[in-house]
Design a protein around this motif. Structure first.
Motif, PDB file in Angstrom:
ATOM      1  N   ARG A 111     -22.056  15.985  36.857  1.00  0.00           N
ATOM      2  CA  ARG A 111     -23.134  15.122  37.342  1.00  0.00           C
ATOM      3  C   ARG A 111     -24.508  15.476  36.771  1.00  0.00           C
ATOM      4  NH1 ARG A 111     -24.299  12.677  43.181  1.00  0.00           N
ATOM      5  NH2 ARG A 111     -26.526  12.311  42.919  1.00  0.00           N
ATOM      6  N   ALA A 112     -24.806  16.772  36.739  1.00  0.00           N
ATOM      7  CA  ALA A 112     -26.138  17.178  36.291  1.00  0.00           C
ATOM      8  C   ALA A 112     -26.409  16.677  34.875  1.00  0.00           C
ATOM      9  CB  ALA A 112     -26.277  18.698  36.360  1.00  0.00           C
ATOM     10  N   VAL A 113     -25.402  16.767  34.032  1.00  0.00           N
ATOM     11  CA  VAL A 113     -25.583  16.342  32.651  1.00  0.00           C
ATOM     12  C   VAL A 113     -25.799  14.830  32.588  1.00  0.00           C
ATOM     13  CG1 VAL A 113     -24.519  16.247  30.381  1.00  0.00           C
ATOM     14  CG2 VAL A 113     -24.150  18.236  31.857  1.00  0.00           C
ATOM     15  N   ARG A 114     -24.913  14.109  33.272  1.00  0.00           N
ATOM     16  CA  ARG A 114     -25.067  12.656  33.317  1.00  0.00           C
ATOM     17  C   ARG A 114     -26.462  12.263  33.794  1.00  0.00           C
ATOM     18  NH1 ARG A 114     -21.672  10.424  30.414  1.00  0.00           N
ATOM     19  NH2 ARG A 114     -19.709   9.543  31.143  1.00  0.00           N
ATOM     20  N   GLU A 115     -26.935  12.908  34.806  1.00  0.00           N
ATOM     21  CA  GLU A 115     -28.262  12.562  35.331  1.00  0.00           C
ATOM     22  C   GLU A 115     -29.351  12.741  34.283  1.00  0.00           C
ATOM     23  OE1 GLU A 115     -28.054  13.376  40.149  1.00  0.00           O
ATOM     24  OE2 GLU A 115     -29.667  14.224  38.936  1.00  0.00           O
ATOM     25  N   GLN A 116     -29.256  13.837  33.549  1.00  0.00           N
ATOM     26  CA  GLN A 116     -30.271  14.039  32.518  1.00  0.00           C
ATOM     27  C   GLN A 116     -30.190  12.936  31.460  1.00  0.00           C
ATOM     28  OE1 GLN A 116     -32.892  16.038  32.702  1.00  0.00           O
ATOM     29  NE2 GLN A 116     -32.011  16.434  34.730  1.00  0.00           N
ATOM     30  N   GLN A 117     -28.964  12.565  31.101  1.00  0.00           N
ATOM     31  CA  GLN A 117     -28.834  11.479  30.129  1.00  0.00           C
ATOM     32  C   GLN A 117     -29.490  10.205  30.659  1.00  0.00           C
ATOM     33  OE1 GLN A 117     -24.626  11.111  29.493  1.00  0.00           O
ATOM     34  NE2 GLN A 117     -24.568  12.740  27.952  1.00  0.00           N
ATOM     35  N   MET A 118     -29.274   9.955  31.923  1.00  0.00           N
ATOM     36  CA  MET A 118     -29.871   8.761  32.507  1.00  0.00           C
ATOM     37  C   MET A 118     -31.394   8.859  32.510  1.00  0.00           C
ATOM     38  SD  MET A 118     -27.378   8.120  35.766  1.00  0.00           S
ATOM     39  CE  MET A 118     -25.594   8.067  35.552  1.00  0.00           C
ATOM     40  N   LEU A 119     -31.888  10.021  32.872  1.00  0.00           N
ATOM     41  CA  LEU A 119     -33.343  10.177  32.890  1.00  0.00           C
ATOM     42  C   LEU A 119     -33.905  10.055  31.484  1.00  0.00           C
ATOM     43  CD1 LEU A 119     -33.844  12.969  35.584  1.00  0.00           C
ATOM     44  CD2 LEU A 119     -34.384  10.530  35.730  1.00  0.00           C
ATOM     45  N   ASP A 120     -33.203  10.632  30.511  1.00  0.00           N
ATOM     46  CA  ASP A 120     -33.659  10.461  29.126  1.00  0.00           C
ATOM     47  C   ASP A 120     -33.785   8.983  28.786  1.00  0.00           C
ATOM     48  OD1 ASP A 120     -33.657  13.173  28.794  1.00  0.00           O
ATOM     49  OD2 ASP A 120     -31.724  13.269  27.763  1.00  0.00           O
ATOM     50  N   ALA A 121     -32.709   8.259  29.087  1.00  0.00           N
ATOM     51  CA  ALA A 121     -32.721   6.823  28.770  1.00  0.00           C
ATOM     52  C   ALA A 121     -33.828   6.115  29.532  1.00  0.00           C
ATOM     53  CB  ALA A 121     -31.368   6.210  29.105  1.00  0.00           C
ATOM     54  N   ALA A 122     -33.999   6.500  30.779  1.00  0.00           N
ATOM     55  CA  ALA A 122     -34.988   5.829  31.618  1.00  0.00           C
ATOM     56  C   ALA A 122     -36.403   6.099  31.114  1.00  0.00           C
ATOM     57  CB  ALA A 122     -34.845   6.288  33.064  1.00  0.00           C
ATOM     58  N   VAL A 123     -36.693   7.357  30.792  1.00  0.00           N
ATOM     59  CA  VAL A 123     -38.028   7.682  30.308  1.00  0.00           C
ATOM     60  C   VAL A 123     -38.322   6.896  29.037  1.00  0.00           C
ATOM     61  CG1 VAL A 123     -39.404   9.503  29.249  1.00  0.00           C
ATOM     62  CG2 VAL A 123     -38.159   9.952  31.364  1.00  0.00           C
ATOM     63  N   ARG A 124     -37.339   6.863  28.166  1.00  0.00           N
ATOM     64  CA  ARG A 124     -37.552   6.136  26.914  1.00  0.00           C
ATOM     65  C   ARG A 124     -37.802   4.652  27.186  1.00  0.00           C
ATOM     66  NH1 ARG A 124     -33.361   6.916  22.149  1.00  0.00           N
ATOM     67  NH2 ARG A 124     -33.806   5.043  20.911  1.00  0.00           N
ATOM     68  N   THR A 125     -36.981   4.087  28.035  1.00  0.00           N
ATOM     69  CA  THR A 125     -37.114   2.652  28.297  1.00  0.00           C
ATOM     70  C   THR A 125     -38.396   2.333  29.064  1.00  0.00           C
ATOM     71  OG1 THR A 125     -34.698   2.565  28.425  1.00  0.00           O
ATOM     72  CG2 THR A 125     -35.908   0.647  29.175  1.00  0.00           C
ATOM     73  N   PHE A 126     -38.644   3.103  30.110  1.00  0.00           N
ATOM     74  CA  PHE A 126     -39.879   2.876  30.872  1.00  0.00           C
ATOM     75  C   PHE A 126     -41.100   3.081  29.979  1.00  0.00           C
ATOM     76  CE2 PHE A 126     -37.457   4.063  34.933  1.00  0.00           C
ATOM     77  CZ  PHE A 126     -37.365   2.743  35.329  1.00  0.00           C
ATOM     78  N   GLY A 127     -41.049   4.121  29.155  1.00  0.00           N
ATOM     79  CA  GLY A 127     -42.189   4.420  28.301  1.00  0.00           C
ATOM     80  C   GLY A 127     -42.478   3.303  27.318  1.00  0.00           C
ATOM     81  N   GLN A 128     -41.413   2.698  26.818  1.00  0.00           N
ATOM     82  CA  GLN A 128     -41.635   1.682  25.791  1.00  0.00           C
ATOM     83  C   GLN A 128     -41.809   0.289  26.362  1.00  0.00           C
ATOM     84  OE1 GLN A 128     -38.450   2.241  23.009  1.00  0.00           O
ATOM     85  NE2 GLN A 128     -39.311   4.151  22.215  1.00  0.00           N
ATOM     86  N   ARG A 129     -41.053  -0.028  27.403  1.00  0.00           N
ATOM     87  CA  ARG A 129     -41.126  -1.397  27.927  1.00  0.00           C
ATOM     88  C   ARG A 129     -42.090  -1.519  29.108  1.00  0.00           C
ATOM     89  NH1 ARG A 129     -38.250  -2.899  24.360  1.00  0.00           N
ATOM     90  NH2 ARG A 129     -36.024  -3.338  24.298  1.00  0.00           N
ATOM     91  N   GLY A 130     -42.309  -0.457  29.801  1.00  0.00           N
ATOM     92  CA  GLY A 130     -43.049  -0.539  31.059  1.00  0.00           C
ATOM     93  C   GLY A 130     -42.090  -0.605  32.225  1.00  0.00           C
ATOM     94  N   TYR A 131     -42.601  -0.298  33.395  1.00  0.00           N
ATOM     95  CA  TYR A 131     -41.721  -0.200  34.560  1.00  0.00           C
ATOM     96  C   TYR A 131     -41.024  -1.512  34.844  1.00  0.00           C
ATOM     97  CZ  TYR A 131     -40.263   0.207  39.429  1.00  0.00           C
ATOM     98  OH  TYR A 131     -39.532   0.199  40.587  1.00  0.00           O
ATOM     99  N   MET A 132     -41.765  -2.593  34.907  1.00  0.00           N
ATOM    100  CA  MET A 132     -41.162  -3.845  35.330  1.00  0.00           C
ATOM    101  C   MET A 132     -40.322  -4.476  34.235  1.00  0.00           C
ATOM    102  SD  MET A 132     -43.184  -5.377  38.274  1.00  0.00           S
ATOM    103  CE  MET A 132     -41.475  -5.512  38.771  1.00  0.00           C
ATOM    104  N   ALA A 133     -40.777  -4.352  33.010  1.00  0.00           N
ATOM    105  CA  ALA A 133     -40.035  -4.990  31.920  1.00  0.00           C
ATOM    106  C   ALA A 133     -38.749  -4.231  31.599  1.00  0.00           C
ATOM    107  CB  ALA A 133     -40.912  -5.092  30.686  1.00  0.00           C
ATOM    108  N   ALA A 134     -38.678  -2.985  31.990  1.00  0.00           N
ATOM    109  CA  ALA A 134     -37.452  -2.233  31.743  1.00  0.00           C
ATOM    110  C   ALA A 134     -36.375  -2.708  32.705  1.00  0.00           C
ATOM    111  CB  ALA A 134     -37.710  -0.745  31.936  1.00  0.00           C
ATOM    112  N   SER A 135     -35.214  -3.009  32.201  1.00  0.00           N
ATOM    113  CA  SER A 135     -34.141  -3.457  33.085  1.00  0.00           C
ATOM    114  C   SER A 135     -33.119  -2.337  33.268  1.00  0.00           C
ATOM    115  CB  SER A 135     -33.458  -4.690  32.513  1.00  0.00           C
ATOM    116  OG  SER A 135     -32.510  -4.325  31.557  1.00  0.00           O
ATOM    117  N   MET A 136     -32.565  -2.312  34.437  1.00  0.00           N
ATOM    118  CA  MET A 136     -31.546  -1.308  34.725  1.00  0.00           C
ATOM    119  C   MET A 136     -30.368  -1.455  33.770  1.00  0.00           C
ATOM    120  SD  MET A 136     -32.799   0.522  37.106  1.00  0.00           S
ATOM    121  CE  MET A 136     -31.662   1.338  38.229  1.00  0.00           C
TER     122      MET A 136
END
Lengths: 231, 231, 231, 231
Positions: free
Chosen positions: B11-36
């Motif tokens: 789980r811990a590893v998966r979570e980091q992967q998700m956070l990596d993806a999320a930071v990248r997406t949020f950072g580039q698209r913005g909070y609202m424009a980023a889709s789950m």
DNA sequence: GATGAATGAGCATTCATTCAT
DNA sequence: GATGAATGAATGCTCATTCAT
């Protein structure tokens, strides 16, 4: 909640009402979270009218950016009149800036926060305005050097960096002032003048802060050519 | 397109992967424009798993903010070691700061741009972190005064304002450096030290820039008690 | 009103249900008047699922066109088996055609009415299918000439025109049969064979109908080389 | 972009301008895709005026259908003058038909494509006009039989089917001619006369094409009572 | 641990239509 | 005779979120 519902206004008036509502909504909710429904309601008109006059959400936001940017730059320009010495120009420009951002917090939020975070198009719009201001500040710095009969002897990019830092500091202070009750525009401007102007003066006088050779260096460092101020 | 699809990770590893993806997406698209959807795909997992681990979009964003804030503050803290004199602490802290923001532009975008623009909750999260940093810088300024055996004789709020300005200038320089190829962390740090430190030194020495009595005043003004630097 | 709400079906099945509903709705309402809401409801699913599987209204319509066109052409092809003499091929092809259009009136409406009236893209899709059929009929006409050991001696475009006319007549008869209760596929096919085949035979035999020299001409005209049939 | 904006025209003229614009817009965009805005602009008037004169979109479309149907039927009627023998009547009627559809492609599109695809009301309007034409052609066929002193001995419905087929072929040829540059009205008319008239002649002479007993029949078939043409 | 199937709710946008002048 | 101002009602489309397996 919105403006009193008045019927049959000329287009120009309605457009301003819509922009008022849009700036407020965009400033508080953000571009994406703001709904056209909410804006229309706040403006006291129906949604189709908003589209008829402003075309699309994107165009509406752009119109907000342009109006607010124009208002801000004009306020600053009106403050910093060209005849004065450089420091007085900076001072009065900053005062005008802080006064304006305090009086139009939503417009400031649109410019400083929202426009930079929602797509390249808007960010570019802002970047252009900001570049103009940075250029203006850069000129002030160089003018100050001339007035002091000193050769800044600083590379182009260094001066740009200084101007960027000064503008960034001003922006941060504007946010801080808006969030901290009781801080006046004059106080913010004074803080920034104190913070920046003397530093610039030292720089102009050739007194740099010299970085150590590397991160682990324990050797001598500090302001060169000065009298050992600070650290 | 995202990470290589590997099954059955702890789980811990998966979570980091998700956070990596999320930071990248949020950072580039913005909070609202980023889709789950996009985040899940980039993380190489299915959407329900994201919800299982991170609960909701809001929680996911909060987790991103926390992780990136922690990484940034730890990087800065690791740079500015307590033993050094104040200016050296500031220098190395700034260098660490600019190095980190340059290396993690998406994380920096999340913290500096996105988190402040999408709702009170996130803004508060950021404000707390920022307040901590401002407090640290405030301490450095006061420490510098002590080291110079001078009484700053400045009101609390004035020093806070200075720290705010310094931090704001640093943030603006980080953005500028990220957008301007070829600017190194050391250069940014040096620019800021030059810009700020001497000014602070003057302040500590009691040399203020005094504002004119009002905007239309034509009387004497400038740095008091100094040697008439700059303008 | 829609299909019985059955949960959790495999994607392929759901897609067919959606296409069924879409063909029916598009066929009856027309492309623009059909709403995705109505289609989704008729399919017994929620709108997002329609979009998840079929992407957009345009894609959904295209999928309908393709599916119905394939079904129709395959039905005709299955009817007109290559071994038979040309007239028998045409007869059985027409019978298959009228049978299919009678059994799938909505599909036929989509192909014949809706697809041609709502944008170049769809019209092109239809035009391709139709061109294929016209080419097939053209071959049949030429084959018939060969079988009768006659040289049609007709320019390319003239034969194309004949094929167009035959296909157009078939389309009109299909509409007519669908609107007139009691007309069977065999009757429609027989009508068309009678109408067209003998005329083609005369043409092949070199008996043309010769137009008068101009509109006001009162001179001799009629079938040349024949025995003065009709008028 | 539409008609030159001339003020204060008599109502009848304005109405024709509106109908012109409407036919063009409906013909090119389709009933639903055509917006009243576009029509009003193309007509060079304001939207309320369109409503004042034509009442509603539906009424406007109906007015278009009626005007274009009238123009078409009058053109055909003017072509096929009653005095001539049946084949000459058909020839000149067809020539007039193809001439008119080529000259008024938008009107033709409204009648043939749009009116049939957008609701029962419009389709009924068209069906009435079409029925009239089919009846006219039916009369021509019967007249031809009389002129040839032959008893068609065909059931009512069979003759109707033939007329339907002929009209359908004409419609398809009109579309084809409009889409194929270089095809003249005379050519289209000649193609159709060749295609249809001889076949009708054979029919009148009692030479039918007899369908096989069923689809798998391998027995004798072909034109009965004739000289074994074609098949 | 992991996912294919599915949806309620909302949003930007458009359009036919009508007043008030 | 003619129009600028204004809107109620849809419509296509998307998204965060949840079951059932």
């Amino acid at each position: 909640m919105g403006a009193v519902k008045t019927k049959r206004m000329p287009r120009a008036v309605r457009e301003q009402q819509m922009l008022d509502a849009a700036v407020r909504t965009f400033g508080q909710r953000g571009y994406m979270a703001a709904s056209m429904d909410e804006i229309a309601e706040l403006a006291g008109v129906s949604k189709p009218l908003v589209y008829l006059y402003l075309n699309s959400k994107e165009d509406l936001f752009t119109a907000c950016i342009r109006r607010e940017a124009k208002a801000l730059t004009e306020a600053v320009r009106a403050g910093a009149r060209p005849g004065l010495p450089a420091d007085r120009q900076l001072w009065s420009g900053l005062t005008a800036f802080f006064t304006h951002t305090a009086r139009h917090p939503d417009g400031w939020a649109v410019l400083h926060l929202q426009a930079r975070t929602h797509g390249e198009v808007f960010a570019a719009e802002i970047a252009a305005v900001r570049a103009e201001i940075v250029a203006f500040v850069t000129q002030l710095i160089l003018a100050a050097a001339r007035e002091a009969h000193r050769d800044p002897d600083l590379p182009e990019r260094e001066v740009s960096g200084l101007a960027e830092a000064l503008v960034g500091a001003a922006e941060a202070l504007a946010d801080w002032a808006n969030a901290t009750p009781g801080v006046t525009a004059r106080q913010s401007a004074a803080t920034l003048m104190n913070f920046a102007w003397a530093g610039l003066g030292d720089l102009m006088a050739g007194r740099h802060w010299t970085p150590p050779d590397d991160d682990t260096d324990g050797g001598i460092h500090g302001i060169h050519g000065g009298t050992g101020q600070v650290g």
